[in-house]
Design a protein around this motif. Structure first.
Motif, PDB file in Angstrom:
ATOM      1  N   ILE A  31      96.555  87.515  82.674  1.00 19.13           N
ATOM      2  CA  ILE A  31      96.151  88.159  83.924  1.00 19.13           C
ATOM      3  C   ILE A  31      94.648  88.391  83.886  1.00 19.13           C
ATOM      4  CG2 ILE A  31      96.389  90.193  85.402  1.00 19.13           C
ATOM      5  CD1 ILE A  31      99.230  90.554  84.183  1.00 19.13           C
ATOM      6  N   LEU A  32      93.962  87.823  84.867  1.00 14.04           N
ATOM      7  CA  LEU A  32      92.517  87.970  84.983  1.00 14.04           C
ATOM      8  C   LEU A  32      92.188  88.694  86.281  1.00 14.04           C
ATOM      9  CD1 LEU A  32      89.576  87.428  84.218  1.00 14.04           C
ATOM     10  CD2 LEU A  32      89.813  85.147  85.248  1.00 14.04           C
ATOM     11  N   THR A  33      91.647  89.897  86.159  1.00 14.93           N
ATOM     12  CA  THR A  33      91.188  90.647  87.325  1.00 14.93           C
ATOM     13  C   THR A  33      89.729  90.303  87.561  1.00 14.93           C
ATOM     14  OG1 THR A  33      92.725  92.451  86.893  1.00 14.93           O
ATOM     15  CG2 THR A  33      90.845  92.944  88.316  1.00 14.93           C
ATOM     16  N   ILE A  34      89.398  89.990  88.810  1.00 19.71           N
ATOM     17  CA  ILE A  34      88.029  89.626  89.166  1.00 19.71           C
ATOM     18  C   ILE A  34      87.529  90.646  90.179  1.00 19.71           C
ATOM     19  CG2 ILE A  34      86.577  87.843  90.194  1.00 19.71           C
ATOM     20  CD1 ILE A  34      89.083  85.970  89.124  1.00 19.71           C
ATOM     21  N   SER A  35      86.574  91.465  89.733  1.00 14.54           N
ATOM     22  CA  SER A  35      86.058  92.533  90.583  1.00 14.54           C
ATOM     23  C   SER A  35      84.713  93.012  90.058  1.00 14.54           C
ATOM     24  CB  SER A  35      87.043  93.712  90.606  1.00 14.54           C
ATOM     25  OG  SER A  35      86.450  94.859  91.170  1.00 14.54           O
ATOM     26  N   ILE A  47      84.122  82.965  85.531  1.00 13.08           N
ATOM     27  CA  ILE A  47      85.525  82.765  85.894  1.00 13.08           C
ATOM     28  C   ILE A  47      85.974  81.372  85.452  1.00 13.08           C
ATOM     29  CG2 ILE A  47      87.188  82.609  87.800  1.00 13.08           C
ATOM     30  CD1 ILE A  47      85.223  84.559  89.341  1.00 13.08           C
ATOM     31  N   ARG A  48      85.166  80.363  85.773  1.00 17.78           N
ATOM     32  CA  ARG A  48      85.477  78.980  85.366  1.00 17.78           C
ATOM     33  C   ARG A  48      85.677  78.886  83.858  1.00 17.78           C
ATOM     34  NH1 ARG A  48      80.975  76.968  88.379  1.00 17.78           N
ATOM     35  NH2 ARG A  48      79.987  76.825  86.369  1.00 17.78           N
ATOM     36  N   ASP A  49      84.716  79.454  83.124  1.00 15.13           N
ATOM     37  CA  ASP A  49      84.755  79.354  81.663  1.00 15.13           C
ATOM     38  C   ASP A  49      86.013  80.002  81.085  1.00 15.13           C
ATOM     39  OD1 ASP A  49      82.319  78.044  81.787  1.00 15.13           O
ATOM     40  OD2 ASP A  49      81.142  79.744  81.056  1.00 15.13           O
ATOM     41  N   PRO A  55      80.869  87.091 100.598  1.00 15.35           N
ATOM     42  CA  PRO A  55      80.023  86.087  99.929  1.00 15.35           C
ATOM     43  C   PRO A  55      80.251  85.986  98.418  1.00 15.35           C
ATOM     44  CG  PRO A  55      78.728  87.339 101.503  1.00 15.35           C
ATOM     45  CD  PRO A  55      80.084  87.997 101.446  1.00 15.35           C
ATOM     46  N   ARG A  56      80.634  87.077  97.765  1.00 13.70           N
ATOM     47  CA  ARG A  56      80.838  87.037  96.306  1.00 13.70           C
ATOM     48  C   ARG A  56      82.260  86.639  95.930  1.00 13.70           C
ATOM     49  NH1 ARG A  56      77.506  87.736  92.467  1.00 13.70           N
ATOM     50  NH2 ARG A  56      78.855  89.025  91.196  1.00 13.70           N
ATOM     51  N   ASP A  57      83.133  86.381  96.888  1.00 12.02           N
ATOM     52  CA  ASP A  57      84.502  85.953  96.610  1.00 12.02           C
ATOM     53  C   ASP A  57      84.505  84.470  96.250  1.00 12.02           C
ATOM     54  OD1 ASP A  57      85.539  88.471  97.093  1.00 12.02           O
ATOM     55  OD2 ASP A  57      86.109  88.037  99.159  1.00 12.02           O
ATOM     56  N   VAL A  58      84.464  84.189  94.940  1.00 13.53           N
ATOM     57  CA  VAL A  58      84.314  82.804  94.465  1.00 13.53           C
ATOM     58  C   VAL A  58      85.461  82.343  93.564  1.00 13.53           C
ATOM     59  CG1 VAL A  58      81.788  82.829  94.686  1.00 13.53           C
ATOM     60  CG2 VAL A  58      82.856  83.561  92.529  1.00 13.53           C
ATOM     61  N   THR A  59      86.521  83.126  93.494  1.00 17.95           N
ATOM     62  CA  THR A  59      87.649  82.750  92.631  1.00 17.95           C
ATOM     63  C   THR A  59      88.237  81.390  93.006  1.00 17.95           C
ATOM     64  OG1 THR A  59      88.122  85.085  92.212  1.00 17.95           O
ATOM     65  CG2 THR A  59      89.872  83.498  91.714  1.00 17.95           C
TER      66      THR A  59
END
Length: 164
Positions: free
Chosen positions: A7-11, A51-53, A77-81
């Motif tokens: 599980i990866l949370t992106i925030s 995120i990619r890495d 604009p920062r939503d890049v998932t």
């Protein structure tokens, strides 16, 4: 079948300590309720390269069957998932994303703004989920019934044919 899940949370805010991560723990509870294991869990800012890495590293490790991301899937604009996910997957799995969006539209018209991506890298299934705990859990519940079969197919389990 016991699935191994990351599980990866992106925030940005949660990664800076300004807000508690609620989505990651909510997803972990749901995964554990299914009898599956949360093998890896992490939190990153909305940084496409990072995120990619991490997605590539987790997928390539062969330690996970499924990676769930939560956050970074909207119009900000920062939503890049989704972009980070598309950059590292080898094959898309659009039916999962379509099913989640269709189910979410029954709950909120804002589902039309979801840019979630689902795909495969090596033998790992990657699923983007919304950043809100409610949205993340509701979307995951839509695809939970097919995840064991999906992983059987990815792992080339001979028993996968008997469950068609």
């Amino acid at each position: 079948m016991t699935l191994r899940v990351g599980i990866l949370t992106i925030s940005d805010r949660s990664s800076r300590g300004e807000r508690q991560d609620a989505s990651g723990p909510a997803l972990a509870r749901l995964i554990q309720a299914e009898g599956w294991s949360v093998t890896k869990q992490s939190l990153l800012p909305d940084d496409e390269s990072a995120i990619r890495d991490l997605l590539a590293s987790w997928s390539d490790s062969a330690e996970l069957d499924v990676i769930l991301t939560t956050g970074g899937t909207g119009f900000a604009p920062r939503d890049v998932t989704p972009e980070a996910t598309r950059a590292i997957i080898e094959r898309e799995a659009p039916g999962l994303a379509e099913a989640m969006r269709a189910a979410s539209l029954k709950v909120t018209p804002h589902a039309m703004l979801s840019r979630i991506v689902t795909g495969i890298r090596k033998k790992t299934l990657i699923i983007n989920l919304p950043g809100s705990p409610k949205g993340a859990v509701e979307n995951l519940q839509v695809v939970i019934p097919v995840l064991p079969h999906a992983i059987q197919l990815l792992s080339e389990d001979p028993a996968s044919e008997s469950t068609h």
